[in-house]
Write an enzyme that holds these catalytic residues in place. Structure first.
Site: not given
Ligand code: GRF
Length: 211
Positions: A69, A113, A154
């Protein structure tokens, strides 16, 4: 002298609907910035196709080509640095980066998030897991959060949040859909505040300097 616009790097893994919202906001001049690079850790992320449509440079960095990583994080971080990126937006990026990334982008990286942090966040809380946990808990409200990225999962300073009510007949899918719509409004807003220099950070608190 003309100020050079903020350069944004977006990290993605999936559909990229948040990336699309950011692209739209930049194209409509709602956000004074340019998207310099979109980086994915998944070859087939639809987000790459979206970026391609607007001729935004893309990069697929395959984690399998790196021993660990740390090596992966270093390559990705250095790619962003080389392009003079001043803000990194994690938009559905499904990989954990090491502290090397945060040290290079202190309070210069954001994540979105799909819940109201500090609840329903942390390890394992991604995708449908988040919404299932919200429904299981019986909470009447969920929502979404844009926060700065720190070394935790987060846990960084919260920039903006919006509440979405949980309906009695909600499933994880229906709740996710309603929240995603709000995400598309909230993420560009957080980026706009950043690009306009309106965010004032004191410890864990982010104040909006709207004067
Ligand atoms: C979203 O729900 C975001 O909150 C989460 O991953 C999802 C990504 O969706 N972190 P997208 O690829 O932007 O459609």
């Amino acid at each position: 002298m003309k100020k050079t616009p903020l350069k944004i790097g977006v990290l993605v893994s999936g559909s990229g609907s948040n990336l699309q919202a950011i692209i739209d906001a930049v194209r409509r001049h709602k956000v004074k910035a340019e998207i310099s690079i979109v980086i994915s850790n998944k070859a087939d992320a639809y987000a790459l196709t979206r970026a391609g449509k607007y001729k935004i440079p893309t990069l697929y960095i395959d984690p399998k080509n790196y021993p660990d990583r740390e090596a992966y994080t270093r390559t990705l971080t250095d790619e962003l640095k080389q392009r003079g990126v001043g803000l990194v937006c994690l938009a559905g990026f499904m990989s954990i980066l090491t502290p090397y990334f945060v040290k290079n982008f202190p309070l210069q990286a954001m994540n979105i998030h799909p819940a109201l942090l500090p609840s329903f966040g942390g390890t394992g809380m991604y995708g449908h897991h988040v919404h299932e946990a919200v429904l299981r808990s019986g909470a009447k409200y969920s929502g979404c959060t844009v926060h700065f990225v720190d070394e935790g999962c987060d846990t960084g300073p919260i920039i903006v949040q919006e509440v979405v009510p949980v309906k009695d007949d909600d499933t994880a899918d229906s709740l996710a859909k309603r929240i995603l719509k709000i995400e598309h409004k909230l993420y560009p807003l957080a980026i706009k505040y950043f690009a306009d220099g309106k965010l004032h950070i004191v410890g864990k608190r982010v104040w909006l300097n709207n004067k």
